[in-house]
Design a protein around this motif. Sequence first.
Motif, mmCIF file in Angstrom:
data_model
loop_
_atom_site.group_PDB
_atom_site.id
_atom_site.type_symbol
_atom_site.label_atom_id
_atom_site.label_comp_id
_atom_site.label_asym_id
_atom_site.label_seq_id
_atom_site.Cartn_x
_atom_site.Cartn_y
_atom_site.Cartn_z
ATOM 1 N N LEU A 146 0.829 -1.208 0.000
ATOM 2 C CA LEU A 146 0.000 0.000 0.000
ATOM 3 C C LEU A 146 0.864 1.258 0.000
ATOM 4 O O LEU A 146 0.610 2.204 -0.758
ATOM 5 C CB LEU A 146 -0.910 0.009 1.229
ATOM 6 C CG LEU A 146 -2.188 -0.823 1.161
ATOM 7 C CD1 LEU A 146 -2.739 -1.063 2.558
ATOM 8 C CD2 LEU A 146 -3.226 -0.137 0.283
ATOM 9 N N GLU A 194 1.067 4.092 -2.966
ATOM 10 C CA GLU A 194 0.660 5.464 -2.686
ATOM 11 C C GLU A 194 1.760 6.468 -2.991
ATOM 12 O O GLU A 194 1.485 7.602 -3.387
ATOM 13 C CB GLU A 194 0.255 5.603 -1.217
ATOM 14 C CG GLU A 194 -1.086 4.964 -0.884
ATOM 15 C CD GLU A 194 -1.448 5.127 0.579
ATOM 16 O OE1 GLU A 194 -0.628 5.705 1.326
ATOM 17 O OE2 GLU A 194 -2.541 4.690 0.975
ATOM 18 N N ASN A 195 3.014 6.079 -2.816
ATOM 19 C CA ASN A 195 4.115 7.039 -2.876
ATOM 20 C C ASN A 195 4.898 7.014 -4.178
ATOM 21 O O ASN A 195 5.752 7.870 -4.390
ATOM 22 C CB ASN A 195 5.072 6.804 -1.703
ATOM 23 C CG ASN A 195 4.408 7.079 -0.369
ATOM 24 O OD1 ASN A 195 3.763 8.100 -0.195
ATOM 25 N ND2 ASN A 195 4.537 6.153 0.582
ATOM 26 N N THR A 249 -9.377 0.142 -1.345
ATOM 27 C CA THR A 249 -9.786 1.106 -0.325
ATOM 28 C C THR A 249 -10.181 0.400 0.972
ATOM 29 O O THR A 249 -9.792 0.819 2.071
ATOM 30 C CB THR A 249 -10.963 1.954 -0.839
ATOM 31 O OG1 THR A 249 -10.555 2.636 -2.029
ATOM 32 C CG2 THR A 249 -11.402 2.973 0.192
ATOM 33 N N ALA A 298 -7.026 -0.911 2.653
ATOM 34 C CA ALA A 298 -6.272 0.161 3.296
ATOM 35 C C ALA A 298 -6.921 0.569 4.615
ATOM 36 O O ALA A 298 -6.221 0.848 5.605
ATOM 37 C CB ALA A 298 -6.169 1.357 2.355
ATOM 38 N N HIS A 328 -2.849 9.336 6.898
ATOM 39 C CA HIS A 328 -4.242 8.916 6.763
ATOM 40 C C HIS A 328 -5.092 10.042 6.183
ATOM 41 O O HIS A 328 -5.992 9.809 5.358
ATOM 42 C CB HIS A 328 -4.801 8.500 8.126
ATOM 43 C CG HIS A 328 -4.252 7.203 8.639
ATOM 44 N ND1 HIS A 328 -3.811 6.200 7.815
ATOM 45 C CD2 HIS A 328 -4.096 6.733 9.911
ATOM 46 C CE1 HIS A 328 -3.404 5.175 8.541
ATOM 47 N NE2 HIS A 328 -3.549 5.479 9.820
ATOM 48 N N ARG A 383 -4.559 10.267 2.501
ATOM 49 C CA ARG A 383 -5.238 9.188 1.774
ATOM 50 C C ARG A 383 -6.729 9.474 1.656
ATOM 51 O O ARG A 383 -7.326 9.266 0.592
ATOM 52 C CB ARG A 383 -5.005 7.844 2.480
ATOM 53 C CG ARG A 383 -5.675 6.677 1.770
ATOM 54 C CD ARG A 383 -5.217 5.341 2.311
ATOM 55 N NE ARG A 383 -5.671 5.107 3.671
ATOM 56 C CZ ARG A 383 -6.861 4.595 3.988
ATOM 57 N NH1 ARG A 383 -7.718 4.289 3.022
ATOM 58 N NH2 ARG A 383 -7.197 4.391 5.240
ATOM 59 N N ARG A 400 -7.242 11.923 -1.062
ATOM 60 C CA ARG A 400 -7.145 11.272 -2.375
ATOM 61 C C ARG A 400 -8.410 10.472 -2.670
ATOM 62 O O ARG A 400 -8.861 10.410 -3.817
ATOM 63 C CB ARG A 400 -5.915 10.366 -2.425
ATOM 64 C CG ARG A 400 -4.593 11.107 -2.469
ATOM 65 C CD ARG A 400 -3.449 10.181 -2.824
ATOM 66 N NE ARG A 400 -3.237 9.139 -1.840
ATOM 67 C CZ ARG A 400 -2.443 9.255 -0.788
ATOM 68 N NH1 ARG A 400 -1.797 10.390 -0.567
ATOM 69 N NH2 ARG A 400 -2.290 8.256 0.064
ATOM 70 N N ASP A 401 -8.987 9.871 -1.629
ATOM 71 C CA ASP A 401 -10.239 9.139 -1.822
ATOM 72 C C ASP A 401 -11.336 10.072 -2.319
ATOM 73 O O ASP A 401 -12.146 9.696 -3.177
ATOM 74 C CB ASP A 401 -10.681 8.483 -0.508
ATOM 75 C CG ASP A 401 -9.805 7.308 -0.108
ATOM 76 O OD1 ASP A 401 -8.999 6.853 -0.950
ATOM 77 O OD2 ASP A 401 -9.925 6.842 1.036
#
Length: 730
Positions: free
Chosen positions: A396, A400-401, A427, A430, A505, A508, A511-512
């Motif tokens: 994950l 993400e990075n 999702t 995560a 968090h 993230r 981004r969601d």
Amino acid sequence: MRRAYMGGVMAAGKPVVVEGLVCAEPAGMAWEDGERDRWWARAAALEHGREQDDWAAAVAGADHLSDLTPEQQSWLLVRGPESSARALLGKSLVLLRHRQQADVDRVAAARFELDAWPLVLRDAGTNADRLGFLVLPFRGPEVAALVAGWLRHLGSARLWARLWLERHARSAASALVPAAVGRPGRARQQAEDALRHLVAKGHEATVVEVAERYGTGVLAALTALSEEGAARPARKAKAWTLPEIRLATGDAMPQEDTGRLVEALTWSRLEAAPEPAPGDPAPDTGDVPVGVESAEAPQPFVHHAEPEAEKLIADCDRGSLAAFGRALLDAWLADGMQAADAWVVLAQAHVGDDTTMDVLAPLVRSWPPRSRYARAIDGLAVLATVGTDVSLRHLLAIEENMSGGPTNDRATAYLTQAAARRGLSVTQLADRLAVTCGLDGGVTFDYGPRAFTVVADEHLTAFAVDESGKRLARPPKPGAKDTNPEAYQQFLQYKKDLRATAAAHTARLQRDMLARRLRPARDVREVLLPHPILGPLARRLLWGEYDTAGRLARALRVAEDGSFADIDDATATTDGMLGIVHPADLGGDLKRWARIVADYELLPAFPQLGRPMVTLTGEQRAATSLAGFRPVPSDRVVALLDRAGWQGNGLSQRLHTQLAHALPGGLALVVEISPGVTTYSMNNPDEQRITEIWADDAWSNHLRLVRRIPLGACDPAALSELLVALHQAP
């Protein structure tokens, strides 16, 4: 024959070689009924904007197609002088940059047939997954050799190869038999695979007939194609200095068994490529053929260990075995990461543990910048195959990075597949693996004679609590009686770690929102809200129930008791899909929701309802284009072109007069600028005028003179973010 063809063996374990065979079959065309007309009909989609008076002269003076603009290229291939087009198509360098490359090549093939082969060869060879379908009507030795190499691909290239082989079985056999009995190497291996496919699809008689035509010894040589009868050459591991392995009994593994284990591990490999990713060379819509890139196709996990390895591994102490595997990895790294010994990476899937995953993950992150892409993909496969919470947390973080690109696409594919093994989306995975910093089980810092517990407030600020229950910003500094003074610094570090985790968090979740990633409502209630870090963040956000088309049905807030409340503050029940609301989705309800959020003092961790936003009026939503706005600095436009997702319409260092960015639903936002910029020039004018903003199909080259798509068809949140970026790009 005839079962001997599929069941034969190699003489003395070596392939039979017949040299000197050449396929004399000429290249040709083999159109299916109506296919050429369908390809030519795509000329209607190749709009080239306004024709210029000097285009004919430019075409006549060009040495290569790459010397022409995309507009001139489209014009030339669709309606330009036939003699000039044929002459340019025959040049050795054929380099186009069209979003509609599939249409360009289909029209060229339909108009010029074999003369378009250099163009088709270049494009299909460069992007086989998306453009490999272009070879389907062509036949000949060069085509056969090309598609034979596609059978091991992960994306749609394998599908195009299979379609071509079955469509041109006799031509394929004639072209591939000489290579299949030639000298060992990649060409022979690929030809063997292609002929095996033809046999499996019922063309054995054709292959046999072609082989007999080449001579009596050729048919016998083809018995080497049986994978079951092929002898596997021995591999020899490097003489690295390695620690001993302890058995579950506590004894040391005998040296002989250790050698057998290492030899068996040298056969660690990925599973066979999955079935070809879905593709369609002729969709019912008649639009762009569907192709799936290799990086986005289903990825192979690590193949199970060899039986010899499985037997030996079963008797080992798992911790000792994992340490041995890490020693193998260290030895391979110290030896220069030789490709011949890259099995060491895949072997970690068989012998590694969570500590191994902690060691491997940073290596996987470091390899792409050093052009070790194949090793990075192997490492991703190991993390996904192992599939523990630790390995998937690393996967994950990597996904993400990483910056964009095929390696990151593979990370996403592996992550998606690993999550699916647990019956989850990425999702959902995560959310379940989100770090808690120990707050779910209680955190205590023990000074020795006294101890302090840790609590976090709704803003995720950590506080120490003494024995009387008093909350302290930080525990007191250690005194003379404290036997563990390090606890004080550990608390300070803990506060930093908690802030960093909360920030990760938060990022993230933002981004969601921007990607409109949805969760089942029960996950919000049962997974996010009880989480000690995600819960406080989720409670301060506005959520929305979305329909199957991705449109907001209603917005909801999380009430104090964990239930949902609607805009009228009534309790709302839902078992639908929830996402974090973007303010552009709220329309006329935005102000009312903003008041509710303010009344309940909900301060989101990232800008939500108060974020910069562009909302179109009803008239603007119905319009097919928007007028531009105030001038923007040229360096702001260049900065946009440096960002992932924005594309210009210029070639190399030529002038960009247009920017485009993909939108959900197969659309693109197109921005016309004047006088234009070059990304590699310091001589751009100070300002650019944005003359028009409009929407187009994402696959189009955006040369249309007539605007057809209303702006209201665009996803409002994605459109808002792009328009804001256009205003605010640095």
